[in-house]
Design an enzyme around this catalytic site. Structure first.
Site, PDB file in Angstrom:
ATOM      1  N   TYR A  27      20.298   8.022 -26.676  1.00  0.00           N
ATOM      2  CA  TYR A  27      20.640   9.075 -27.625  1.00  0.00           C
ATOM      3  C   TYR A  27      19.254   9.251 -29.117  1.00  0.00           C
ATOM      4  O   TYR A  27      19.467   7.859 -29.424  1.00  0.00           O
ATOM      5  CB  TYR A  27      22.065  10.233 -28.058  1.00  0.00           C
ATOM      6  CG  TYR A  27      22.120   9.009 -29.635  1.00  0.00           C
ATOM      7  CD1 TYR A  27      22.448   8.873 -30.854  1.00  0.00           C
ATOM      8  CD2 TYR A  27      23.161   7.455 -28.739  1.00  0.00           C
ATOM      9  CE1 TYR A  27      22.563   8.529 -31.626  1.00  0.00           C
ATOM     10  CE2 TYR A  27      23.482   6.679 -30.401  1.00  0.00           C
ATOM     11  CZ  TYR A  27      23.457   7.846 -31.179  1.00  0.00           C
ATOM     12  OH  TYR A  27      23.999   6.466 -32.835  1.00  0.00           O
ATOM     13  N   PHE A  37      18.065  10.087 -38.342  1.00  0.00           N
ATOM     14  CA  PHE A  37      18.956  10.086 -38.327  1.00  0.00           C
ATOM     15  C   PHE A  37      19.214   8.253 -38.244  1.00  0.00           C
ATOM     16  O   PHE A  37      20.337   7.568 -38.982  1.00  0.00           O
ATOM     17  CB  PHE A  37      20.620  10.958 -39.517  1.00  0.00           C
ATOM     18  CG  PHE A  37      20.841  11.776 -38.280  1.00  0.00           C
ATOM     19  CD1 PHE A  37      22.222  10.994 -37.668  1.00  0.00           C
ATOM     20  CD2 PHE A  37      21.071  12.673 -37.752  1.00  0.00           C
ATOM     21  CE1 PHE A  37      22.531  11.580 -36.843  1.00  0.00           C
ATOM     22  CE2 PHE A  37      21.816  13.109 -36.520  1.00  0.00           C
ATOM     23  CZ  PHE A  37      22.698  13.052 -36.319  1.00  0.00           C
ATOM     24  N   ASP A  38      19.509   8.592 -36.530  1.00  0.00           N
ATOM     25  CA  ASP A  38      20.562   8.110 -35.725  1.00  0.00           C
ATOM     26  C   ASP A  38      19.731   7.653 -34.447  1.00  0.00           C
ATOM     27  O   ASP A  38      19.010   8.698 -33.997  1.00  0.00           O
ATOM     28  CB  ASP A  38      21.314   7.738 -35.873  1.00  0.00           C
ATOM     29  CG  ASP A  38      22.639   6.571 -35.421  1.00  0.00           C
ATOM     30  OD1 ASP A  38      21.987   5.510 -35.418  1.00  0.00           O
ATOM     31  OD2 ASP A  38      23.578   6.660 -35.031  1.00  0.00           O
ATOM     32  N   ILE A  57      32.430  12.147 -32.171  1.00  0.00           N
ATOM     33  CA  ILE A  57      32.833  13.366 -33.303  1.00  0.00           C
ATOM     34  C   ILE A  57      33.196  14.216 -31.938  1.00  0.00           C
ATOM     35  O   ILE A  57      32.968  14.713 -30.970  1.00  0.00           O
ATOM     36  CB  ILE A  57      31.776  13.589 -33.849  1.00  0.00           C
ATOM     37  CG1 ILE A  57      30.193  13.726 -32.800  1.00  0.00           C
ATOM     38  CG2 ILE A  57      31.317  13.045 -34.847  1.00  0.00           C
ATOM     39  CD1 ILE A  57      29.086  14.525 -33.856  1.00  0.00           C
ATOM     40  N   TYR A  83      30.811  16.503 -38.560  1.00  0.00           N
ATOM     41  CA  TYR A  83      31.239  15.249 -39.836  1.00  0.00           C
ATOM     42  C   TYR A  83      31.366  16.585 -40.957  1.00  0.00           C
ATOM     43  O   TYR A  83      32.154  16.296 -42.061  1.00  0.00           O
ATOM     44  CB  TYR A  83      30.110  14.005 -40.709  1.00  0.00           C
ATOM     45  CG  TYR A  83      29.954  12.782 -39.407  1.00  0.00           C
ATOM     46  CD1 TYR A  83      30.680  12.300 -39.094  1.00  0.00           C
ATOM     47  CD2 TYR A  83      28.724  13.131 -38.784  1.00  0.00           C
ATOM     48  CE1 TYR A  83      30.698  11.278 -38.445  1.00  0.00           C
ATOM     49  CE2 TYR A  83      28.679  12.592 -38.031  1.00  0.00           C
ATOM     50  CZ  TYR A  83      29.528  11.342 -37.650  1.00  0.00           C
ATOM     51  OH  TYR A  83      28.952  10.330 -36.805  1.00  0.00           O
ATOM     52  N   PHE A 100      20.933  16.229 -31.290  1.00  0.00           N
ATOM     53  CA  PHE A 100      21.689  15.276 -30.271  1.00  0.00           C
ATOM     54  C   PHE A 100      20.318  15.487 -29.341  1.00  0.00           C
ATOM     55  O   PHE A 100      20.837  16.161 -28.169  1.00  0.00           O
ATOM     56  CB  PHE A 100      22.360  15.238 -30.006  1.00  0.00           C
ATOM     57  CG  PHE A 100      23.438  14.189 -31.266  1.00  0.00           C
ATOM     58  CD1 PHE A 100      23.562  12.772 -31.544  1.00  0.00           C
ATOM     59  CD2 PHE A 100      24.468  15.149 -31.837  1.00  0.00           C
ATOM     60  CE1 PHE A 100      24.378  12.274 -32.504  1.00  0.00           C
ATOM     61  CE2 PHE A 100      24.925  14.924 -32.998  1.00  0.00           C
ATOM     62  CZ  PHE A 100      24.750  12.829 -33.130  1.00  0.00           C
TER      63      PHE A 100
END
Length: 538
Positions: A27, A37-38, A57, A83, A100
């Site tokens: 992902y 962010f990731d 999540i 979140y 994502f």
């Protein structure tokens, strides 16, 4: 609201994610403005997790359901399913919408079993893989997304192993059972029956499902003996091969999957060997026993009775061998000439003996019926002096004691025929010969050791009669002329079947004791005047 966009869906989707499944996926995580962010790609490993068990999540738990392996989804997750108002300090701000880009790599469930899909199966399947069998197979190993991690084809060498005794991962041990030689199947193995959580430490990551595309080439058990399949057995089989016999046979040698590795036919020459003496591999030594001339059989030899783990030449290690053989002939070194009389005249008083001049017809063939030669096709008889070495020893033996008009078959083993070398272009080496003979004429020969005999009394003045010019010396011309006169007038007889000039020259040479080309009265002696150790011919 949760947003799911299916950006790529594979044509084939045999299975989709359900709650409780374990998945491996890549992902990219970003905010709506594109700020990343990731990323699992940056870490060089997939994200591995159970779906629907609260390990993700809530939005991702929902978004993954229904995905296929190799499917790509773009997912928008609102804060309440991500979140929330707290975020993740230093990474995700409060109330952040998350995007994502997800690619599903793998999917399995703890209740999964090995899956087997056979896509080719031979019509004939005399035997299938059982526990403790030894197999040779080729494979392509891929992950569930199709990524290749290993291939025996690339190494150009089969994978060789025992089945069901722990030499393989458990899933492969199960997946190979029941396969036929030549069968092709796809074996899908969940990670807990493969390399588990840790992978293999090399190409295979932890928790990876494995897919093996397998073709089985060979199969045997260490307890196997040879297997014999009779294909053609002649109706008449007077004799079967035994230990110590010498065989000539043709063969095609193949592997169990049909791959040809050798053929005597391609060399246009039989394979010739003793049987039961260790001259050939143990399985062939056993498989050639009890065969008839003309028989065709298939001999299947396990590797421990063939070329073993190392193989030889084009034969790979641990290979089962299949020989389709055709027995051309066989004999034993102790064999003598075999004679079968088919016809003997009722008036049979004069029998052939050494020194007789014979005229006969023959058909010559090999033991399998292949015609070698025939006097009938030449339109003339074959003429010999029996026992003079003009034919092979076996024929000299086989023509003894025949009557004129008699017909017989003479079978001659090679050591009494043309031996190991044969006759180039005509008679193969080590071949058994079969002659069908008809004796047409017999001229009685002279007693052994004689080339000329008198039909009446011998003149007491023999030397003077031969010495026509009375010079006390006899030349070859005088000697030859005198012998010719005796034969023409019936007073003497030459050994039949020999060249006149050669006989006379031989007789003259024996009388010319000092070798000066002349015979004197002192040199001249009759046969009964010779000492026993001498060999005058007159």
């Amino acid at each position: 609201e949760l947003g799911v966009e299916r950006r790529f869906v594979p044509e084939s989707c045999p299975r989709a994610v359900r709650p409780g499944d374990f998945v491996r996926y890549h992902y990219l995580g970003a905010f709506p403005d594109g700020t990343r962010f990731d990323s699992s790609y940056d870490r060089g490993s997939t994200f591995n997790v159970y779906v629907g068990k609260g390990q993700l999540i809530a939005g991702m738990d929902q978004a993954l359901v229904g995905m296929c392996v190799n499917e790509r989804r773009f997912v928008k997750i609102p804060p309440k399913l991500a979140y929330g108002s707290e975020g993740v300090p230093g990474v995700i701000p409060p109330n952040a919408v998350l995007h994502f880009d997800v690619l599903l790599i793998d999917l399995w469930n703890s209740e999964d079993e090995v899956q087997v899909q056979t896509y080719f199966k031979p019509e004939k399947c005399p035997r299938t893989v059982q526990v403790s069998d030894f197999v040779r197979y080729h494979y392509n190993g891929t992950f569930l997304d199709g990524t290749l991690f290993d291939s025996s084809h690339n190494r150009m060498r089969t994978y060789d192993t025992y089945v069901g005794i722990g030499w393989l991962i458990p899933g492969m041990d199960q997946g190979l059972l029941g396969m036929c030689v030549g069968e092709k199947r796809i074996i899908t193995i969940p990670p807990f029956l493969a390399y588990g959580e840790d992978g293999d430490g090399k190409e295979i990551p932890g928790q990876a499902s494995l897919v093996f595309d397998v073709v089985l080439l060979d199969l045997h058990n260490p307890k196997d003996g040879i297997a014999i399949e009779n294909q053609i057995v002649p109706e008449s089989c007077e004799r079967r091969s035994q230990t110590g016999d010498f065989l000539r046979y043709h063969y095609n040698g193949t592997l169990l999957d049909g791959t040809l590795f050798d053929s005597s036919y391609s060399r246009n020459r039989t394979y010739d060997t003793y049987v039961g003496k260790g001259y050939v591999i143990a399985g062939m030594d056993e498989g050639l026993l009890g065969v008839c001339t003309g028989e065709k059989r298939r001999i299947i030899i396990p590797p421990h009775l063939g070329y073993g783990e190392e193989g030889r030449g084009k034969i790979p290690g641990s290979a089962v061998l299949v020989f389709d053989i055709h027995v051309v002939d066989f004999h034993n070194p102790s064999d003598s000439v075999s004679i079968t009389v088919h016809y003997k005249p009722s008036n049979c008083t004069v029998l052939s003996k050494k020194g007789d001049y014979l005229k006969y017809h023959y058909n010559a063939s090999l033991l399998d019926g292949t015609l070698l030669d025939s006097t009938h096709s030449l339109g003339k008889t074959y003429n010999i002096v029996l026992g003079s070495g003009q034919v092979v020893l076996g024929m000299d033996m086989g023509l003894q004691d025949m009557c004129v008009g008699e017909r017989r078959t003479i079978v001659i083993p090679p050591h009494l025929g043309y031996g190991e070398d044969g006759v180039e272009g005509e008679v193969p080496g080590s071949a058994v010969l079969v002659f069908d003979i008809e004796l047409l004429e017999l001229v009685s020969g002279l007693p052994e050791g004689y080339m000329f005999v008198w039909n009446g009394e011998v003149s007491p003045n023999l030397f003077e009669e031969i010495d026509q010019n009375h010079d006390g010396e006899v030349l070859l011309e005088e000697f030859s002329e005198y012998i010719q006169t005796q034969v023409d007038t019936g007073k003497g007889k030459l050994a039949p079947g020999f060249d006149f000039e050669k006989i006379v020259k031989n007789m003259f040479t024996n009388q010319d004791r000092d070798g000066n080309g002349k015979v004197t009265a002192e040199e001249f002696k009759l046969k009964d005047q010779e000492a026993k150790e001498e060999h005058d011919e007159l």
